[in-house]
Design a protein around this motif. Structure first.
Motif, PDB file in Angstrom:
ATOM      1  N   LYS A 137      -7.464  10.523   6.604  1.00  6.30           N
ATOM      2  CA  LYS A 137      -7.894   9.204   6.120  1.00  6.30           C
ATOM      3  C   LYS A 137      -7.081   8.114   6.819  1.00  6.30           C
ATOM      4  CE  LYS A 137      -8.729   6.734   1.793  1.00  6.30           C
ATOM      5  NZ  LYS A 137      -8.639   6.801   0.335  1.00  6.30           N
ATOM      6  N   PHE A 138      -5.793   8.346   6.989  1.00  2.00           N
ATOM      7  CA  PHE A 138      -4.946   7.394   7.705  1.00  2.00           C
ATOM      8  C   PHE A 138      -5.378   7.286   9.166  1.00  2.00           C
ATOM      9  CE2 PHE A 138      -1.308   6.861  10.582  1.00  2.00           C
ATOM     10  CZ  PHE A 138      -0.984   5.546  10.285  1.00  2.00           C
ATOM     11  N   LEU A 139      -5.635   8.430   9.817  1.00  2.00           N
ATOM     12  CA  LEU A 139      -6.056   8.418  11.221  1.00  2.00           C
ATOM     13  C   LEU A 139      -7.364   7.648  11.399  1.00  2.00           C
ATOM     14  CD1 LEU A 139      -5.268  12.085  12.358  1.00  2.00           C
ATOM     15  CD2 LEU A 139      -3.978  10.019  12.912  1.00  2.00           C
ATOM     16  N   LYS A 140      -8.272   7.770  10.430  1.00  3.15           N
ATOM     17  CA  LYS A 140      -9.537   7.021  10.501  1.00  3.15           C
ATOM     18  C   LYS A 140      -9.255   5.530  10.490  1.00  3.15           C
ATOM     19  CE  LYS A 140     -12.676  10.433   8.629  1.00  3.15           C
ATOM     20  NZ  LYS A 140     -13.488  10.898   7.524  1.00  3.15           N
ATOM     21  N   LYS A 166       0.349   1.685   4.047  1.00  2.31           N
ATOM     22  CA  LYS A 166      -0.043   1.225   2.720  1.00  2.31           C
ATOM     23  C   LYS A 166      -0.668   2.378   1.934  1.00  2.31           C
ATOM     24  CE  LYS A 166      -2.722  -2.424   0.441  1.00  2.31           C
ATOM     25  NZ  LYS A 166      -3.231  -1.587  -0.635  1.00  2.31           N
ATOM     26  N   LEU A 167      -1.386   3.247   2.623  1.00  2.00           N
ATOM     27  CA  LEU A 167      -2.013   4.404   1.985  1.00  2.00           C
ATOM     28  C   LEU A 167      -0.971   5.267   1.275  1.00  2.00           C
ATOM     29  CD1 LEU A 167      -4.457   6.335   1.545  1.00  2.00           C
ATOM     30  CD2 LEU A 167      -3.940   7.309   3.784  1.00  2.00           C
ATOM     31  N   VAL A 168       0.110   5.612   1.974  1.00  2.00           N
ATOM     32  CA  VAL A 168       1.163   6.445   1.387  1.00  2.00           C
ATOM     33  C   VAL A 168       1.901   5.676   0.289  1.00  2.00           C
ATOM     34  CG1 VAL A 168       3.362   7.608   1.867  1.00  2.00           C
ATOM     35  CG2 VAL A 168       1.411   7.960   3.380  1.00  2.00           C
ATOM     36  N   GLN A 169       2.183   4.404   0.522  1.00  2.00           N
ATOM     37  CA  GLN A 169       2.863   3.597  -0.508  1.00  2.00           C
ATOM     38  C   GLN A 169       2.029   3.516  -1.781  1.00  2.00           C
ATOM     39  OE1 GLN A 169       3.717  -0.132   1.442  1.00  2.00           O
ATOM     40  NE2 GLN A 169       5.220   0.808   2.821  1.00  2.00           N
TER      41      GLN A 169
END
Length: 198
Positions: free
Chosen positions: A81-84, A174-177
């Motif tokens: 999802k992050f790579l996208k 931001k995704l991980v945070q």
């Protein structure tokens, strides 16, 4: 038979029946091949993983090393999802395709190797990955005599690229945070500890 059709010549009726047969044949759904079924199963598993929130323990493992991200189905889903978001999901697609390729039956290996090469390795491929010229050429030669290890060097290079480049940004993303905040909230409700901030 209705009166209108009865008045038509026999050749017209035969043509109409042929057309009806062809249309019904085209409307039939093809049986999915075993590779397609495997892909459908993986997509369903990824969708299920995407709807689940990772635990604090999982996220702590992901922060320890990239290998923990890659060895976890949930980790791969979140990382993809992050790579996208960075428009570089072809790296994960290639890595997963290589893993699936390694377990191909010998009879299908040659065909799958060519398809994988055309999809990801050849210059200007639809989902081209970033490989140096030497690795690209070695992989091209390997594909001519397909074996389970013919993409190993290319896969290793893409793994290293994701680990050294994307993974660092992933940890600060931001995704991980947001996921950390979610697991903190979840753990507060459970009265346990959660992620430490990155």
């Amino acid at each position: 038979m209705c009166r209108g059709l009865a008045t038509l010549p026999a050749t017209c009726l035969k043509s109409a029946k042929d057309i009806k047969h062809k249309i019904s044949f085209l409307l039939q759904k093809p049986e999915p091949h075993s590779a397609d079924q495997k892909q459908i199963k993986e997509e369903k598993a990824a969708a299920a993983a995407a709807s689940r929130v990772p635990t604090a323990a999982e996220m702590e493992k992901w922060k320890e090393s990239f290998s923990h991200v890659m060895s976890s189905e949930m980790g791969r889903t979140v990382f993809t999802k992050f790579l996208k978001s960075e428009f570089s999901e072809e790296n994960m697609d290639f890595w997963i395709a290589c893993e699936n390729y390694k377990v191909s039956t010998p009879s299908k290996m040659s065909t799958r190797a060519k398809k994988l090469y055309q999809q990801h390795v050849v210059a200007d491929a639809p989902n081209e990955v970033n490989l140096d010229a030497a690795t690209r050429e070695d992989t091209r030669l390997n594909v001519q005599n397909a074996c389970p290890a013919c993409f190993n060097e290319a896969q290793k290079m893409i793994y290293t690229l994701m680990e050294k480049d994307s993974y660092r940004r992933f940890l600060k993303s931001k995704l991980v945070q947001d996921l950390c905040r979610t697991c903190i909230t979840s753990d507060v409700k459970k009265n346990t500890n959660c992620c430490k901030h990155t």
